[in-house]
Design a protein around this motif. Structure first.
Motif, mmCIF file in Angstrom:
data_model
loop_
_atom_site.group_PDB
_atom_site.id
_atom_site.type_symbol
_atom_site.label_atom_id
_atom_site.label_comp_id
_atom_site.label_asym_id
_atom_site.label_seq_id
_atom_site.Cartn_x
_atom_site.Cartn_y
_atom_site.Cartn_z
ATOM 1 N N LYS A 1 0.832 -1.207 0.000
ATOM 2 C CA LYS A 1 0.000 0.000 0.000
ATOM 3 C C LYS A 1 0.867 1.258 0.000
ATOM 4 O O LYS A 1 0.553 2.251 -0.667
ATOM 5 C CB LYS A 1 -0.918 0.006 1.231
ATOM 6 N N GLN A 2 1.977 1.212 0.738
ATOM 7 C CA GLN A 2 2.875 2.362 0.798
ATOM 8 C C GLN A 2 3.511 2.644 -0.566
ATOM 9 O O GLN A 2 3.654 3.795 -0.980
ATOM 10 C CB GLN A 2 3.965 2.119 1.850
ATOM 11 N N GLU A 3 3.873 1.582 -1.274
ATOM 12 C CA GLU A 3 4.449 1.736 -2.614
ATOM 13 C C GLU A 3 3.447 2.400 -3.557
ATOM 14 O O GLU A 3 3.799 3.306 -4.322
ATOM 15 C CB GLU A 3 4.858 0.368 -3.162
ATOM 16 N N TYR B 1 -2.624 2.563 -8.984
ATOM 17 C CA TYR B 1 -1.286 1.989 -9.177
ATOM 18 C C TYR B 1 -1.392 0.514 -9.513
ATOM 19 O O TYR B 1 -2.128 -0.229 -8.867
ATOM 20 C CB TYR B 1 -0.464 2.177 -7.905
ATOM 21 N N ASP B 2 -0.660 0.106 -10.545
ATOM 22 C CA ASP B 2 -0.597 -1.298 -10.940
ATOM 23 C C ASP B 2 0.723 -1.869 -10.428
ATOM 24 O O ASP B 2 1.793 -1.576 -10.968
ATOM 25 C CB ASP B 2 -0.673 -1.425 -12.469
ATOM 26 N N ALA B 3 0.655 -2.668 -9.364
ATOM 27 C CA ALA B 3 1.869 -3.216 -8.755
ATOM 28 C C ALA B 3 2.606 -4.168 -9.686
ATOM 29 O O ALA B 3 3.826 -4.288 -9.615
ATOM 30 C CB ALA B 3 1.517 -3.932 -7.451
ATOM 31 N N ALA B 4 1.877 -4.837 -10.583
ATOM 32 C CA ALA B 4 2.507 -5.815 -11.482
ATOM 33 C C ALA B 4 3.435 -5.131 -12.477
ATOM 34 O O ALA B 4 4.521 -5.624 -12.778
ATOM 35 C CB ALA B 4 1.440 -6.612 -12.225
ATOM 36 N N THR B 5 3.009 -3.970 -12.994
ATOM 37 C CA THR B 5 3.814 -3.258 -13.995
ATOM 38 C C THR B 5 4.561 -2.070 -13.408
ATOM 39 O O THR B 5 5.293 -1.384 -14.120
ATOM 40 C CB THR B 5 2.908 -2.755 -15.140
#
Length: 250
Positions: free
Chosen positions: A75-77, A118-122
């Protein structure tokens, strides 16, 4: 020689202002030679201190029942990514929603609402646009009327204006027809248009600040496609402009 205690205190204070959560102070050691502070949020116990170069060092643990540390770091990212994106491309725009838990930031522009996620995968920020709903004003001092509501002299004026317009249009049509009849044939070679080569420009990288020579306003380059440039304006969002109208800002 390492940084002084005053510089470390300022760095810690600035870091506390940037925290996305509300907190209360559990232990305040900011007046010490080596300043530090311990905070408690709804989900975390946080310890802040500084290294010799006044870089803030954060150490935290999750409170009981508040989830795992790995979940929080995800979540912080997301929160940091969309915040940095906002600062790069929408600084000053009105923020209508910003949620650390949901990983969302919603911005209101003049004619649209932009949602950042935000897309964590990309490892990338995604934008979704929605046009703003127009608001209808209700003004009781205005009334809709028809031609039959007008006084007789007004009706007559309107009819006269309509007849005059018809006569003028007929005269223009006659003149055009007459001009067409009197046209002389010309050599086909005179109709050949010269080939104009497209002017080539050096490409501008994303983020370059440019100025429009027509209105002297500055914009940030988003995408350079040669003769067409996509720029960002804080007030209107993304705009398409001709390369010939833009110069590098001083």
């Amino acid at each position: 020689m390492g940084a002084g205690s005053g510089a470390k205190r300022r760095q810690i204070a600035n870091y506390m202002d940037s925290l996305p959560e509300e907190f209360e102070v559990l232990e305040d050691q900011l007046d010490a030679d080596d300043p530090s502070i311990k905070l408690q949020t709804k989900t975390r116990i946080i310890s802040l201190s500084c290294d010799d170069k006044a870089n803030v060092v954060e150490d935290f643990r999750m409170r009981k029942g508040a989830g795992s540390k790995d979940d929080f770091l995800v979540k912080q990212e997301a929160y940091n990514a969309i915040s940095n994106y906002y600062n790069d491309y929408y600084t000053g725009a009105k923020v209508v929603k910003k949620s650390f838990e949901e990983g969302i930031l919603k911005i209101e522009l003049e004619n649209r609402v932009v949602t950042l996620t935000y897309d964590a995968a990309t490892k990338s920020v995604e934008e979704k646009d929605r046009a703003k709903r127009s608001t209808k004003t209700n003004n009781s001092s205005y009334q809709q009327i028809t031609l039959f509501d007008l006084p007789k002299n007004k009706k007559s004026d309107i009819n006269t204006q309509q007849e005059t317009k018809k006569v003028e249009e007929s005269a223009r049509k006659t003149q055009v027809d007459s001009e067409k009849k009197t046209e002389t044939k010309v050599d086909v070679s005179t109709n050949i248009k010269p080939v104009v080569k497209e002017k080539k420009y050096n490409r501008w990288s994303d983020g370059t600040i440019v100025k429009n020579i027509c209105n002297n306003k500055e914009y940030r380059v988003k995408r350079d496609e040669g003769n067409i440039i996509e720029v960002f304006d804080k007030e209107h969002g993304y705009l398409i402009m001709a390369r010939s109208d833009l110069v590098l800002s001083d």
